[in-house]
Scaffold this active site. Sequence first.
Site, PDB file in Angstrom:
ATOM      1  N   HIS A 164       0.834  -1.207   0.000  1.00 25.63           N
ATOM      2  CA  HIS A 164       0.000   0.000   0.000  1.00 25.63           C
ATOM      3  C   HIS A 164       0.868   1.257   0.000  1.00 25.63           C
ATOM      4  O   HIS A 164       0.656   2.176  -0.809  1.00 25.63           O
ATOM      5  CB  HIS A 164      -0.914  -0.035   1.224  1.00 25.63           C
ATOM      6  CG  HIS A 164      -1.783   1.161   1.402  1.00 25.63           C
ATOM      7  ND1 HIS A 164      -3.138   1.154   1.138  1.00 25.63           N
ATOM      8  CD2 HIS A 164      -1.506   2.429   1.836  1.00 25.63           C
ATOM      9  CE1 HIS A 164      -3.650   2.352   1.400  1.00 25.63           C
ATOM     10  NE2 HIS A 164      -2.675   3.147   1.830  1.00 25.63           N
ATOM     11  N   GLU A 165       1.854   1.314   0.901  1.00 28.09           N
ATOM     12  CA  GLU A 165       2.684   2.522   0.999  1.00 28.09           C
ATOM     13  C   GLU A 165       3.580   2.687  -0.224  1.00 28.09           C
ATOM     14  O   GLU A 165       3.799   3.810  -0.690  1.00 28.09           O
ATOM     15  CB  GLU A 165       3.508   2.490   2.279  1.00 28.09           C
ATOM     16  CG  GLU A 165       2.701   2.383   3.562  1.00 28.09           C
ATOM     17  CD  GLU A 165       1.551   3.377   3.653  1.00 28.09           C
ATOM     18  OE1 GLU A 165       1.671   4.493   3.099  1.00 28.09           O
ATOM     19  OE2 GLU A 165       0.520   3.041   4.268  1.00 28.09           O
ATOM     20  N   HIS A 168       1.639   4.449  -2.867  1.00 24.13           N
ATOM     21  CA  HIS A 168       1.616   5.912  -2.799  1.00 24.13           C
ATOM     22  C   HIS A 168       2.847   6.500  -3.488  1.00 24.13           C
ATOM     23  O   HIS A 168       2.743   7.476  -4.242  1.00 24.13           O
ATOM     24  CB  HIS A 168       1.564   6.374  -1.346  1.00 24.13           C
ATOM     25  CG  HIS A 168       0.241   6.196  -0.689  1.00 24.13           C
ATOM     26  ND1 HIS A 168      -0.951   6.457  -1.329  1.00 24.13           N
ATOM     27  CD2 HIS A 168      -0.093   5.786   0.572  1.00 24.13           C
ATOM     28  CE1 HIS A 168      -1.954   6.227  -0.502  1.00 24.13           C
ATOM     29  NE2 HIS A 168      -1.464   5.806   0.658  1.00 24.13           N
ATOM     30  N   HIS A 174      -6.104   6.521  -2.419  1.00 23.74           N
ATOM     31  CA  HIS A 174      -6.882   5.488  -1.734  1.00 23.74           C
ATOM     32  C   HIS A 174      -8.079   5.016  -2.557  1.00 23.74           C
ATOM     33  O   HIS A 174      -8.098   3.911  -3.053  1.00 23.74           O
ATOM     34  CB  HIS A 174      -7.338   6.003  -0.371  1.00 23.74           C
ATOM     35  CG  HIS A 174      -6.207   6.155   0.599  1.00 23.74           C
ATOM     36  ND1 HIS A 174      -6.101   7.232   1.465  1.00 23.74           N
ATOM     37  CD2 HIS A 174      -5.127   5.382   0.844  1.00 23.74           C
ATOM     38  CE1 HIS A 174      -5.000   7.097   2.191  1.00 23.74           C
ATOM     39  NE2 HIS A 174      -4.395   5.986   1.837  1.00 23.74           N
TER      40      HIS A 174
END
Length: 599
Positions: A164-165, A168, A174
């Site tokens: 997930h990170e 980014h 999101h």
Amino acid sequence: MKKSLLCSTLALAVASAAQAAPKTVDIMVLYTPAATQTANGRDIDARIASYIEFANTAYEKSGVNLRLRLVHKQRLDWADYPTVTGANLDRFMRDPQVQRLREQYGADLVSLVNRSQNSGNGYITCGIGYMGSGDKNSGRFHGNAKDIAYNLTGVDCGLNTFAHEAGHNMGLRHSYEQDLESSYYDPRYAHSGTYEWSRGYGVQGRFATVMAYPHAFGTNKQAPFFANPRLVNAECANQPCGREEHADAVRALNSMATQIADFRPTKVPGTVNPGSGGDTPTPPDLPWCTKAKLGGLLGDGEFASMEGWRAWSGNAQLSLVNVAKGCRDNALLVDVRGFDLLVRPIAPLRAGSGYRLSGKVMLKAANTRETVRMALLSERADGALAYNPAQSVELSVSGNEFSRLEKTFDYRPAADQRNLYVAVWSDSGASLLVDEMNLQEAQAAPPSVPPAPKRIAYDFESGIGGWSGVHASARATRVASAGRLALEAYQRRYAGTGASTSLLGNLEAGRTYAFSADVRVGDGRGSQAMTYAYLYLESQGRPGEYLPLGYKVVENGRWASLRGQVQLPKGPIKRAELMILSGNQQESMFIDNVQLLQK
């Protein structure tokens, strides 16, 4: 969780269309001492391997044409960034030692594994990462996206947090629902991310993909995919895992994959499996790959020779093969004809002392997988080998890439021990490729952070990794002043455009540097052009400034040498961008043999 920074208007090259072969994104993972004291982090090497495996599996199953490659991992014990907070992320990104390590290993992304942060109301912050952004739907990152590709992951959270990170850093937000709650659609704020649809997806009460928060959709179900409207899967409640022009993280990642993989030049050579195609001798004309020396107690664990290594039972043939792409890096091929162990005798160790055993292993047969073991083995007086599980490590290894095995232990000698060996073998007796074998005292000083290099050079013979266009596109070209390749900045939109690269982590504050580069504008049919270079520098306590490196009027189609000198101010460097530019935007600009020498 994301954290956005104001990006400059410098744009990177247009991403090429998604390729069939996945792009390799090199990642460096550091971890805090406290992270290793948790249940999830006690075996931190296995945890990091699981992060990479989860992310790559999600990419593959989602249809993303990139894969993470771990190029370095290390304990971070020179500073304290204990929990997942924005302040710790900022300090981590600006840490000069972290920046130097990133440059040493050519990491496109940098992660720190620490502890989650209690954010109140029953919630914890599991991770945080800077958002890689560009002009909306332009297909280009802003110039500083590569410099802020840092994230934090709480070791006490799930494996999906790491992916997930990293998402980014790659320009993913999101979800649409969460964009509505944030400032994304507020016209007072700049666009965040790469495309409007570069985000996760979810269905109320059913599921959320990797980038979306499940609680925003009233569910605990996180599908292990990146949003893709062309993918229908049971994990997405047998519905599409995305929505066209609305939530399509896969399309966004595939569009930007080339740029992400070029955030930093590749420093750790890529590897091949020569064993799967028969014995391949090391080409004598290739230069040796640049790699850090291992040291340790095994002598030549990099296998410049096979001295000291043998097959225990004589049922395997040993040979040296080159496993690198474009340079020479020997590995030991253990071609097993019957079950056997690769062994090397070592001098007696100190009982009760801590040691770390490590190495890289790949199966000879491609597209296979099985358990490989690495251990200290004791030979007893009767000639039998004694095996102590506490002094061994096992890992599921494939024939498609090297996997690193590592174990730290307190040495306990066996009874009536007469000899001691380091050994590697597979459970079934399969043939192996072995590299970077090392045994060292665990109390030894941690890997040192190298000083800033005295010489920074780019000849582009291995591509233009780390470079990008400044209001232009950039690519490798055969129009070179020397050697085979150079950089071409083309589709230049304005005068005063060209190419740039980040020097963050390579420069030493307060030093003087001599700069030189070969430059050319056009193919010989146009007019003269002004060429010039700047170092854009942001340092602590000073506003951003453009430091001139030299200028020269050049004849169209002819190579010229651009030279200059710059004195850097003292104080921590926050950003350093080398820009080589020219007029005559209707013409391509060619750049070769760029060099900065510390004086």
